[in-house]
Design a protein around this motif. Structure first.
Motif, PDB file in Angstrom:
ATOM      1  N   PRO A  37       0.825  -1.210   0.000  1.00 54.58           N
ATOM      2  CA  PRO A  37       0.000   0.000   0.000  1.00 54.58           C
ATOM      3  C   PRO A  37       0.855   1.254   0.000  1.00 54.58           C
ATOM      4  CG  PRO A  37       0.053  -0.978   2.188  1.00 54.58           C
ATOM      5  CD  PRO A  37       0.717  -1.961   1.263  1.00 54.58           C
ATOM      6  N   SER A  38       0.342   2.314  -0.597  1.00 53.32           N
ATOM      7  CA  SER A  38       1.053   3.588  -0.590  1.00 53.32           C
ATOM      8  C   SER A  38       0.970   4.188   0.803  1.00 53.32           C
ATOM      9  CB  SER A  38       0.434   4.548  -1.614  1.00 53.32           C
ATOM     10  OG  SER A  38       1.091   5.795  -1.560  1.00 53.32           O
ATOM     11  N   LEU A  39       2.121   4.513   1.376  1.00 54.17           N
ATOM     12  CA  LEU A  39       2.161   4.998   2.754  1.00 54.17           C
ATOM     13  C   LEU A  39       2.769   6.390   2.876  1.00 54.17           C
ATOM     14  CD1 LEU A  39       3.268   1.659   4.426  1.00 54.17           C
ATOM     15  CD2 LEU A  39       1.022   2.723   4.587  1.00 54.17           C
ATOM     16  N   HIS A  40       3.060   7.033   1.749  1.00 55.76           N
ATOM     17  CA  HIS A  40       3.602   8.386   1.817  1.00 55.76           C
ATOM     18  C   HIS A  40       2.565   9.323   2.431  1.00 55.76           C
ATOM     19  CE1 HIS A  40       6.830   6.782  -0.495  1.00 55.76           C
ATOM     20  NE2 HIS A  40       6.128   6.664  -1.602  1.00 55.76           N
ATOM     21  N   MET A  41       3.036  10.312   3.205  1.00 57.43           N
ATOM     22  CA  MET A  41       2.126  11.132   3.999  1.00 57.43           C
ATOM     23  C   MET A  41       2.467  12.612   3.915  1.00 57.43           C
ATOM     24  SD  MET A  41       2.035   8.777   7.444  1.00 57.43           S
ATOM     25  CE  MET A  41       1.952   6.983   7.295  1.00 57.43           C
ATOM     26  N   SER A  42       1.483  13.425   4.283  1.00 61.60           N
ATOM     27  CA  SER A  42       1.665  14.865   4.435  1.00 61.60           C
ATOM     28  C   SER A  42       1.228  15.258   5.835  1.00 61.60           C
ATOM     29  CB  SER A  42       0.831  15.613   3.391  1.00 61.60           C
ATOM     30  OG  SER A  42       0.784  17.000   3.693  1.00 61.60           O
ATOM     31  N   PHE A  43       2.120  15.923   6.570  1.00 56.92           N
ATOM     32  CA  PHE A  43       1.813  16.429   7.905  1.00 56.92           C
ATOM     33  C   PHE A  43       1.774  17.955   7.817  1.00 56.92           C
ATOM     34  CE2 PHE A  43       3.764  12.788  10.682  1.00 56.92           C
ATOM     35  CZ  PHE A  43       2.884  11.883  10.100  1.00 56.92           C
ATOM     36  N   THR A  44       0.618  18.545   8.054  1.00 54.34           N
ATOM     37  CA  THR A  44       0.516  19.994   7.984  1.00 54.34           C
ATOM     38  C   THR A  44       0.128  20.567   9.338  1.00 54.34           C
ATOM     39  OG1 THR A  44      -1.787  19.782   7.205  1.00 54.34           O
ATOM     40  CG2 THR A  44      -0.068  20.041   5.536  1.00 54.34           C
ATOM     41  N   GLY A  45       0.656  21.753   9.621  1.00 48.24           N
ATOM     42  CA  GLY A  45       0.363  22.402  10.886  1.00 48.24           C
ATOM     43  C   GLY A  45       1.438  23.406  11.226  1.00 48.24           C
ATOM     44  N   ASN A  46       1.186  24.181  12.253  1.00 46.44           N
ATOM     45  CA  ASN A  46       2.139  25.196  12.679  1.00 46.44           C
ATOM     46  C   ASN A  46       3.321  24.556  13.416  1.00 46.44           C
ATOM     47  OD1 ASN A  46       0.724  27.429  11.640  1.00 46.44           O
ATOM     48  ND2 ASN A  46      -0.645  27.442  13.409  1.00 46.44           N
ATOM     49  N   PRO A  47       4.412  25.305  13.597  1.00 48.75           N
ATOM     50  CA  PRO A  47       5.564  24.755  14.319  1.00 48.75           C
ATOM     51  C   PRO A  47       5.196  24.340  15.736  1.00 48.75           C
ATOM     52  CG  PRO A  47       6.164  26.783  13.182  1.00 48.75           C
ATOM     53  CD  PRO A  47       4.673  26.663  13.089  1.00 48.75           C
ATOM     54  N   ASN A  66       8.876   4.057  -7.327  1.00 47.38           N
ATOM     55  CA  ASN A  66       9.536   2.798  -7.650  1.00 47.38           C
ATOM     56  C   ASN A  66      10.057   2.033  -6.443  1.00 47.38           C
ATOM     57  OD1 ASN A  66       9.101   3.429 -10.364  1.00 47.38           O
ATOM     58  ND2 ASN A  66      11.080   4.464 -10.562  1.00 47.38           N
ATOM     59  N   GLN A  67      10.269   2.717  -5.327  1.00 44.75           N
ATOM     60  CA  GLN A  67      10.816   2.049  -4.151  1.00 44.75           C
ATOM     61  C   GLN A  67       9.952   2.287  -2.914  1.00 44.75           C
ATOM     62  OE1 GLN A  67      15.006   3.654  -5.332  1.00 44.75           O
ATOM     63  NE2 GLN A  67      15.373   1.877  -4.040  1.00 44.75           N
ATOM     64  N   ARG A  68       8.651   2.340  -3.129  1.00 42.82           N
ATOM     65  CA  ARG A  68       7.754   2.612  -2.017  1.00 42.82           C
ATOM     66  C   ARG A  68       7.639   1.454  -1.051  1.00 42.82           C
ATOM     67  NH1 ARG A  68       1.685   2.811  -4.644  1.00 42.82           N
ATOM     68  NH2 ARG A  68       1.613   0.678  -5.442  1.00 42.82           N
ATOM     69  N   ASP A  69       8.163   0.291  -1.435  1.00 42.45           N
ATOM     70  CA  ASP A  69       8.185  -0.836  -0.501  1.00 42.45           C
ATOM     71  C   ASP A  69       9.414  -0.790   0.399  1.00 42.45           C
ATOM     72  OD1 ASP A  69       9.941  -1.300  -2.572  1.00 42.45           O
ATOM     73  OD2 ASP A  69       9.548  -3.460  -2.667  1.00 42.45           O
ATOM     74  N   ASP A  70      10.279   0.237   0.215  1.00 42.51           N
ATOM     75  CA  ASP A  70      11.478   0.334   1.041  1.00 42.51           C
ATOM     76  C   ASP A  70      11.689   1.723   1.624  1.00 42.51           C
ATOM     77  OD1 ASP A  70      13.686  -1.019   2.171  1.00 42.51           O
ATOM     78  OD2 ASP A  70      15.050  -0.151   0.683  1.00 42.51           O
ATOM     79  N   LEU A  71      10.761   2.634   1.340  1.00 38.80           N
ATOM     80  CA  LEU A  71      10.902   3.992   1.859  1.00 38.80           C
ATOM     81  C   LEU A  71       9.535   4.650   1.949  1.00 38.80           C
ATOM     82  CD1 LEU A  71      12.828   6.392   2.634  1.00 38.80           C
ATOM     83  CD2 LEU A  71      12.620   7.116   0.248  1.00 38.80           C
ATOM     84  N   VAL A  72       9.280   5.300   3.086  1.00 37.35           N
ATOM     85  CA  VAL A  72       8.083   6.112   3.259  1.00 37.35           C
ATOM     86  C   VAL A  72       8.525   7.562   3.397  1.00 37.35           C
ATOM     87  CG1 VAL A  72       6.153   6.670   4.794  1.00 37.35           C
ATOM     88  CG2 VAL A  72       6.689   4.284   4.281  1.00 37.35           C
ATOM     89  N   VAL A  73       7.910   8.449   2.613  1.00 29.08           N
ATOM     90  CA  VAL A  73       8.247   9.873   2.633  1.00 29.08           C
ATOM     91  C   VAL A  73       7.121  10.638   3.307  1.00 29.08           C
ATOM     92  CG1 VAL A  73       8.714  11.927   1.234  1.00 29.08           C
ATOM     93  CG2 VAL A  73       9.649   9.695   0.551  1.00 29.08           C
ATOM     94  N   ILE A  74       7.485  11.500   4.265  1.00 33.32           N
ATOM     95  CA  ILE A  74       6.521  12.387   4.913  1.00 33.32           C
ATOM     96  C   ILE A  74       6.926  13.823   4.596  1.00 33.32           C
ATOM     97  CG2 ILE A  74       5.535  13.181   7.092  1.00 33.32           C
ATOM     98  CD1 ILE A  74       6.043  10.428   8.263  1.00 33.32           C
ATOM     99  N   LEU A  75       6.034  14.555   3.939  1.00 30.02           N
ATOM    100  CA  LEU A  75       6.258  15.958   3.621  1.00 30.02           C
ATOM    101  C   LEU A  75       5.527  16.806   4.656  1.00 30.02           C
ATOM    102  CD1 LEU A  75       5.604  15.756  -0.226  1.00 30.02           C
ATOM    103  CD2 LEU A  75       7.795  15.551   0.954  1.00 30.02           C
ATOM    104  N   ALA A  76       6.203  17.797   5.209  1.00 30.51           N
ATOM    105  CA  ALA A  76       5.614  18.559   6.318  1.00 30.51           C
ATOM    106  C   ALA A  76       5.767  20.056   6.111  1.00 30.51           C
ATOM    107  CB  ALA A  76       6.257  18.143   7.638  1.00 30.51           C
ATOM    108  N   GLY A  77       4.845  20.820   6.726  1.00 31.25           N
ATOM    109  CA  GLY A  77       4.946  22.272   6.682  1.00 31.25           C
ATOM    110  C   GLY A  77       3.622  22.935   7.000  1.00 31.25           C
ATOM    111  N   TYR A  78       3.606  24.258   6.864  1.00 29.66           N
ATOM    112  CA  TYR A  78       2.368  25.010   7.060  1.00 29.66           C
ATOM    113  C   TYR A  78       1.311  24.549   6.063  1.00 29.66           C
ATOM    114  CZ  TYR A  78       5.000  28.478   9.821  1.00 29.66           C
ATOM    115  OH  TYR A  78       5.759  29.116  10.776  1.00 29.66           O
TER     116      TYR A  78
END
Length: 316
Positions: free
Chosen positions: A84-94, A183-195
């Motif tokens: 399953p695709s597990l990449h995520m976005s975390f948004t919010g203030n510092p 291509n390598q989502r079975d070996d790495l999860v990316v979380i992008l974060a910010g406002y």
């Protein structure tokens, strides 16, 4: 908690238990069997205990964990072949706990066997983007190499994209990131974060990235009472406490600080308490001949709080 819940950008931060071997759950047929073998529920319970507030975030983490447990059972019965695709976005203030939750998410993914190592690599634009031609690709690939088998946390991810600068190399980093996320989502999860507002604009400008993000978590600001409780916990973790009248003083301080610009939630609380500790130390240091008791050394007095310039500015 024994392990620090942060990592310096560009470095790896192991989650508690990240080096533990992943149990073989291939024979599991019930939710309880997966939970017992992975001990993932203990991580979620710890997150509940250690993080104040954030009810919607905690519920979303539980929902994601439930999805992964059910997917594990489906896989055991041959019902699912694709990770399953597990990449995520975390948004919010510092200061709203994004990095802390990312660390726990890495541990959950590791315990359920979705990443090999369970470590977190936290970076910013400077760790990925070079300053001249040919510099960005090796920098980005080196970071990705460190993060493989775990979670890559990119804070203030929108700074990767600077359309106003034709000679900016951030787009090259994004293109490499897109390839690896797919291509390598079975070996790495990316979380992008910010406002949140900036992340929304960033995703609109980069639909390829947006389409690869499966889970969006919005981190709300803490309330006044939650910030006060966070302060209590921070002090307790350092073997300090607020003395008689000091908690009321700190509650007033928070009310004033919340009305000021650039408030950073738990970070601002920590900074305020650090300054209070400095004032307490100066106060005790000035009385050089007095034998200091344990209570003296562990108690923050009202004056240590009210000496803040914020009170003086308010009174004027």
């Amino acid at each position: 908690m024994a392990a620090p819940l942060y990592s310096i950008p560009g470095t790896s931060a192991p989650s508690p238990g990240a080096d533990a071997p992943v149990p073989d759950m291939a024979s599991a047929r019930t939710v309880n069997e997966v939970l017992a073998q992975s001990q993932v529920e203990a991580v979620i319970d710890e997150l509940d205990r250690d993080l104040v507030g954030l009810a919607p975030v905690k519920q979303r983490i539980r929902d994601i964990a439930a999805l992964l447990v059910i997917d594990k059972l489906r896989l055991n019965l041959g019902l699912q072949a694709q990770t399953p695709s597990l990449h995520m976005s975390f948004t919010g203030n510092p200061g709203t706990g994004k990095t802390t939750v990312a660390l726990r998410m890495a541990e959950i993914l590791h315990r359920l066997g979705y990443v090999r190592k369970g470590h977190l690599v936290a970076v910013t634009r400077d760790d990925l983007v070079g300053q001249y031609i040919g510099h960005t690709a090796p920098k980005t690939r080196e970071v990705l190499k460190k993060a493989m088998g775990g979670v890559l946390f990119i804070d203030e991810a929108y700074y990767l994209y600077r359309p106003e600068n034709e000679r900016d190399y951030g787009q090259e980093a994004i293109e490499i990131l897109l390839q690896v996320m797919e291509n390598q989502r079975d070996d790495l999860v990316v979380i992008l974060a910010g406002y949140k507002d900036r992340m929304d604009t960033f995703f609109q400008s980069n639909p390829g990235l947006s389409s690869r993000i499966a889970h969006h978590l919005d981190f709300p600001d803490y309330s006044h009472d939650e910030l006060l409780l966070i302060g209590d916990r921070m002090l307790a973790g350092m073997n300090y406490r607020l003395g008689a009248g000091a908690r009321e003083a700190f509650a007033e301080y928070l009310s004033l600080r919340l009305a000021q610009p650039h408030f950073a939630n738990a970070r601002s609380v920590r900074n305020a308490l650090d300054r209070a500790r400095l004032r307490q130390a100066s106060r005790l240091f000035a009385d050089r001949d007095r034998e200091l008791t344990r209570e003296d050394l562990t108690t923050i007095a009202p004056h240590d709080i009210r000496a803040s310039r914020l009170f003086a500015a308010h009174n004027n």
